[in-house]
Scaffold this active site. Structure first.
Site, PDB file in Angstrom:
ATOM      1  N   THR A   5       1.381 -10.732 -12.455  1.00  0.00           N
ATOM      2  CA  THR A   5       0.811 -10.286 -13.727  1.00  0.00           C
ATOM      3  C   THR A   5       0.734  -8.760 -13.776  1.00  0.00           C
ATOM      4  OG1 THR A   5      -0.465 -12.323 -13.853  1.00  0.00           O
ATOM      5  CG2 THR A   5      -1.232 -10.483 -15.207  1.00  0.00           C
TER       6      THR A   5
ATOM      7  N   CYS B 134      -2.225 -21.138 -15.594  1.00  0.00           N
ATOM      8  CA  CYS B 134      -3.240 -20.361 -16.307  1.00  0.00           C
ATOM      9  C   CYS B 134      -3.807 -21.141 -17.486  1.00  0.00           C
ATOM     10  CB  CYS B 134      -2.636 -19.064 -16.817  1.00  0.00           C
ATOM     11  SG  CYS B 134      -1.523 -18.348 -15.652  1.00  0.00           S
TER      12      CYS B 134
ATOM     13  N   HIS C 145       2.222 -15.691  -3.435  1.00  0.00           N
ATOM     14  CA  HIS C 145       1.652 -17.046  -3.329  1.00  0.00           C
ATOM     15  C   HIS C 145       2.580 -18.130  -3.863  1.00  0.00           C
ATOM     16  CE1 HIS C 145      -0.020 -17.860  -7.525  1.00  0.00           C
ATOM     17  NE2 HIS C 145       0.225 -16.570  -7.627  1.00  0.00           N
TER      18      HIS C 145
ATOM     19  N   ASN D 192       8.850 -20.985 -15.381  1.00  0.00           N
ATOM     20  CA  ASN D 192       7.916 -21.658 -14.481  1.00  0.00           C
ATOM     21  C   ASN D 192       7.592 -23.081 -14.911  1.00  0.00           C
ATOM     22  OD1 ASN D 192       6.712 -19.850 -16.524  1.00  0.00           O
ATOM     23  ND2 ASN D 192       4.800 -20.841 -15.949  1.00  0.00           N
TER      24      ASN D 192
ATOM     25  N   SER E  92       5.661 -12.550  -6.507  1.00  0.00           N
ATOM     26  CA  SER E  92       4.285 -12.913  -6.196  1.00  0.00           C
ATOM     27  C   SER E  92       4.279 -13.776  -4.937  1.00  0.00           C
ATOM     28  CB  SER E  92       3.692 -13.662  -7.391  1.00  0.00           C
ATOM     29  OG  SER E  92       2.343 -13.924  -7.155  1.00  0.00           O
TER      30      SER E  92
HETATM   31  N1  PLP Z   1       5.171 -15.155 -14.031  1.00  0.00           N
HETATM   32  C1  PLP Z   1       5.449 -16.417 -13.709  1.00  0.00           C
HETATM   33  C2  PLP Z   1       6.754 -16.994 -14.111  1.00  0.00           C
HETATM   34  C3  PLP Z   1       4.535 -17.207 -13.010  1.00  0.00           C
HETATM   35  O1  PLP Z   1       4.814 -18.469 -12.709  1.00  0.00           O
HETATM   36  C4  PLP Z   1       3.307 -16.613 -12.620  1.00  0.00           C
HETATM   37  C5  PLP Z   1       2.286 -17.405 -11.887  1.00  0.00           C
HETATM   38  O2  PLP Z   1       1.578 -18.216 -12.436  1.00  0.00           O
HETATM   39  C6  PLP Z   1       3.060 -15.275 -12.967  1.00  0.00           C
HETATM   40  C7  PLP Z   1       4.018 -14.581 -13.664  1.00  0.00           C
HETATM   41  C8  PLP Z   1       1.786 -14.593 -12.593  1.00  0.00           C
HETATM   42  O3  PLP Z   1       1.793 -14.260 -11.245  1.00  0.00           O
HETATM   43  P1  PLP Z   1       0.428 -13.924 -10.482  1.00  0.00           P
HETATM   44  O4  PLP Z   1      -0.307 -15.214 -10.342  1.00  0.00           O
HETATM   45  O5  PLP Z   1       0.862 -13.400  -9.147  1.00  0.00           O
HETATM   46  O6  PLP Z   1      -0.283 -12.906 -11.281  1.00  0.00           O
END
Ligand code: PLP
Length: 376
Positions: A72, A329, A203, A153, A201
């Site tokens: 993010t 989210c 995780h 995602n 990211s």
């Molecule tokens: N972009 C995508 C495609 C994601 O799947 C996610 C995670 O949920 C994010 C951005 C956000 O990443 P982070 O959780 O490291 O802020």
């Protein structure tokens, strides 16, 4: 209750080897990397070694790698940087981006800092690249940022970064790609990829939460998004998340060493679930280009809606099965998925995303399908 975890696109378990690499930086090696004495020098060295390792694995230059708090923050930094430092006054994105991108673009739009256009999504969930070209033509001469994700995602569709990058080049557009679902899942060769910014990211590939990556191509220069100290070569103020950075690099190293075996195994689990669902659940369909240009980690399934299946996610949870209806989210809020709405707005279906990692087994898939037979 035995839990079955099919939500690795939301997050993954920390690898024990990653934890081992991180632990010293949570305990004995706790120095502030900005301190000039030995405690500081050892954590500074750990950060710079992590940067070199990540750069080497992605075929980038270490100066192009910035460590952040996650996907993010990385996307916010890139998008704000493109607008405020690189002079982009127009943004082209798609309606199926992650909210880290969409809400950032909407924020800038509302403040009249940019105008925005949305590229069409084809019925199979892929970006209409002809429409992208048309939008770029219409936007000219405005300096434009194109922000399109690499793998979606929710449905797993993969966009060809080279194809988009080449189109952007024709129009001197800046190109940012949210690669959160692909860094650590696919090899990258950034020196030979026409992109200005990508994000990662930890995780999502068995690293720690709160550790991210922003790649900024050496041909563009943006300012720090966070203001304060001069950390990350003045690109990200704030005392570094040393153990997170070390964990990011270790997780990427392990992922890179095992790309081929892991991806072919995980793909086989995904395909096995698809096959079992087709055999045992009537009228099941799949969202996106599931068996084409698609991430091997994600299978998005639509089940026919009934009184029972309307409560599917809750019932899955009550049976110890973790899967999601949208991105992590929003899934808690149960608002339905903006991605599914954009590609398959069928009110008679319930969409569930199953996502996989190397820990998932065929036996788990069998148990999942047995439960689904009852719950649908
Ligand atoms: N972009 C995508 C495609 C994601 O799947 C996610 C995670 O949920 C994010 C951005 C956000 O990443 P982070 O959780 O490291 O802020």
């Amino acid at each position: 209750m035995n839990r079955l975890y099919f939500d690795t696109a939301a997050t993954t378990a920390l690898d024990s080897q990653v934890l081992d690499a991180m632990l010293p930086y949570l305990q004995s090696k706790f120095g502030n990397p900005s301190s000039i004495y030995s405690y500081g020098r050892e954590t500074r060295l750990a950060i710079e070694n992590a940067r070199k390792s990540v750069a080497r694995l992605l075929n980038a230059h270490p100066s192009e790698i910035i460590f952040t708090s996650g996907g993010t923050e990385s996307s916010n930094t890139a998008i704000f940087g493109a607008v405020r430092d690189l002079g982009c006054t127009h943004i082209i994105t798609s309606p199926i981006e992650h909210h880290a991108t969409l809400h950032t673009v909407e924020y800038l739009d509302k403040r009249d800092e940019v105008t925005v256009s949305y590229v069409n999504i084809l019925p199979n969930g892929h970006t209409d690249l002809k429409h992208l070209e048309q939008l770029l033509q219409e936007a000219a001469p405005a300096k434009t940022l194109v922000t399109l994700m690499h793998a979606n995602n929710e449905i797993g569709n993969i966009t060809d970064l080279h194809a988009v990058g080449e189109i952007c080049k024709q129009f001197q557009a800046i190109f940012h790609s949210d690669t959160v679902q692909t860094v650590g899942h696919f090899p990258f060769d950034l020196r030979n990829t026409p992109v200005h910014f990508i994000t990662g990211s930890a995780h999502k590939f068995h690293g720690p939460k709160g550790a991210g990556l922003l790649y900024v191509n050496e041909n563009v220069q943006i300012q720090s998004f966070l203001h304060g100290g001069g950390q990350e070569r003045n690109m990200r103020a704030g005392t570094e998340n040393v153990y997170g950075i070390v964990g990011f690099a270790k997780a990427l190293e392990l992922a890179s060493a095992n790309y081929e075996t892991d991806s072919s195994y995980i793909r086989s689990v995904k395909l096995y679930l698809a096959e079992q669902l087709q055999q045992h659940i009537p009228a099941v369909t799949f969202n996106g280009d599931s068996f084409g240009n698609s991430n091997y980690t994600v299978l998005n399934v639509s089940f026919p809606k009934s009184e029972k299946s309307e409560m599917l996610l809750m019932n899955l949870d009550m049976n110890g099965i973790c899967a999601s209806g949208g991105s992590a989210c929003t899934s808690g809020a149960q608002q339905g998925s903006h991605v599914i709405r954009a590609i398959n707005n069928n009110p008679n279906q319930v969409a569930v995303r199953f996502s996989f990692c190397r820990h998932n087994t065929r036996e788990e898939v069998d148990q999942l399908v047995e439960k689904l037979k009852v719950l649908i």
